[in-house]
Design an enzyme around this catalytic site. Structure first.
Site, PDB file in Angstrom:
ATOM      1  N   GLY A 139      81.973  45.360  20.516  1.00  9.96           N
ATOM      2  CA  GLY A 139      82.662  45.821  21.156  1.00  9.96           C
ATOM      3  C   GLY A 139      83.578  45.015  21.685  1.00  9.96           C
ATOM      4  O   GLY A 139      83.556  43.261  22.381  1.00  9.96           O
ATOM      5  N   GLY A 152      78.059  53.135  19.989  1.00  4.43           N
ATOM      6  CA  GLY A 152      78.500  53.042  18.953  1.00  4.43           C
ATOM      7  C   GLY A 152      80.102  52.817  17.882  1.00  4.43           C
ATOM      8  O   GLY A 152      80.548  54.055  16.976  1.00  4.43           O
ATOM      9  N   GLU A 170      71.809  47.526  17.245  1.00  2.00           N
ATOM     10  CA  GLU A 170      72.159  47.152  18.660  1.00  2.00           C
ATOM     11  C   GLU A 170      70.967  47.886  19.531  1.00  2.00           C
ATOM     12  O   GLU A 170      70.442  48.114  19.966  1.00  2.00           O
ATOM     13  CB  GLU A 170      73.726  48.232  19.507  1.00  2.00           C
ATOM     14  CG  GLU A 170      75.143  47.887  19.039  1.00  2.00           C
ATOM     15  CD  GLU A 170      75.782  48.479  19.638  1.00  2.00           C
ATOM     16  OE1 GLU A 170      77.297  47.415  19.675  1.00  2.00           O
ATOM     17  OE2 GLU A 170      75.757  49.460  19.720  1.00  2.00           O
TER      18      GLU A 170
HETATM   19  C1  5RP Z   1      79.587  49.824  19.081  1.00  2.00           C
HETATM   20  C2  5RP Z   1      79.575  49.753  20.765  1.00  2.00           C
HETATM   21  C3  5RP Z   1      80.374  49.204  21.945  1.00  2.00           C
HETATM   22  O1  5RP Z   1      79.508  49.247  23.121  1.00  2.00           O
HETATM   23  C4  5RP Z   1      81.225  50.590  22.501  1.00  2.00           C
HETATM   24  O2  5RP Z   1      81.987  51.408  21.229  1.00  2.00           O
HETATM   25  C5  5RP Z   1      81.760  50.584  23.468  1.00  2.00           C
HETATM   26  O3  5RP Z   1      82.771  49.514  23.301  1.00  2.00           O
HETATM   27  P1  5RP Z   1      84.148  48.911  23.798  1.00  2.00           P
HETATM   28  O4  5RP Z   1      83.558  47.211  25.039  1.00  2.00           O
HETATM   29  O5  5RP Z   1      85.117  48.072  22.881  1.00  2.00           O
HETATM   30  O6  5RP Z   1      84.600  50.086  25.011  1.00  2.00           O
HETATM   31  O7  5RP Z   1      78.311  50.716  21.121  1.00  2.00           O
HETATM   32  O8  5RP Z   1      79.126  49.747  17.965  1.00  2.00           O
END
Ligand code: 5RP
Length: 222
Positions: free
Chosen positions: A31, A97, A105
């Site tokens: 992410g 996710g 993860e």
């Molecule tokens: C990816 C995830 C990420 O941790 C979640 O979507 C948060 O993302 P970001 O740091 O871009 O806000 O679970 O599958």
């Protein structure tokens, strides 16, 4: 002064550097906050013995900054997993996710002694579910899984154009108010064809670092 979400993510990513163990491997999530974390590793010249990675994208990033990425099959359980989240509640349960990496993860989180969740303050919630709950599904089971998710009160929507690193699809489940996250995690995981639900309740975070306009705050699970 109010900070942008991007600045908040940078702040929390920088703070997370303090949790990288001096020895051994580190687990790295996925992410945009994790991207900032890898950038901070590079900027600070931090040496990491090795990492396990939750996505092809994170693997590429880590390798591009000289971090050796290992196959989790060749690793023992390790100290720290660092990852973002889409929502976190007061019980350290999360929805994850948004980046479609939930299965890997969850595997890496299950191998770690400590899960350090890095978020900006907008991700803190009282009740999980406003963020549509991602569910990774085997493609041929998609419609049947969707029926079962509707029975559970949700409105599943196929994430168009998204194929996960595992070759599967994502249903984003809208309209849920999640009051018993562990029980819902069990129910959804029990549907044939579900690979993983993005509820991290049984294995939630141990530490939540959250960035606010006044700095990064830390909450530790009792
Ligand atoms: C990816 C995830 C990420 O941790 C979640 O979507 C948060 O993302 P970001 O740091 O871009 O806000 O679970 O599958």
């Amino acid at each position: 002064m109010a900070k942008s979400q991007d600045e908040l993510k940078e702040m929390v990513a920088a703070k997370a550097l303090e949790f990288i163990p001096a020895k051994g491997i580190v687990g790295v999530g996925s992410g945009s906050t994790v991207v900032k974390f890898t950038q901070a590793i590079a900027a600070q010249g931090i040496k990491i013995e090795g990492a396990v990675s939750s996505s092809n994208k994170t693997t590429e990033l880590l390798e591009s900054i000289g971090v050796k990425v290992l196959d989790p099959n060749s690793c023992e359980p390790y100290e720290v997993y660092i990852d973002g989240a889409d929502e976190v509640n007061d019980d350290f349960e999360m929805i994850k996710g948004g980046g479609a990496c939930l299965t890997r993860e969850k595997i890496l989180a299950s191998m770690a002694k400590t899960f350090v969740c890095i978020v900006d303050k907008s991700k803190l919630v009282t009740t999980l579910g406003k963020f549509p709950l991602p569910v990774e599904v085997i493609p041929m089971a998609r419609e049947q899984v969707a029926r079962r998710l509707r029975e559970l009160g949700g409105n599943p929507v196929l994430r168009e154009g998204c194929i996960t690193d595992n070759g599967c699809e994502i249903l984003d489940v809208h309209g849920l108010t999640i009051t018993d996250a562990k029980s819902l995690e069990d129910k959804i995981n029990g549907i044939p064809g579900v690979v993983t639900v993005g509820l991290f309740a049984h294995r939630g975070a141990d530490v939540v670092l959250y960035a606010t306009d006044d700095g990064v705050q830390q909450k530790n699970k009792a």
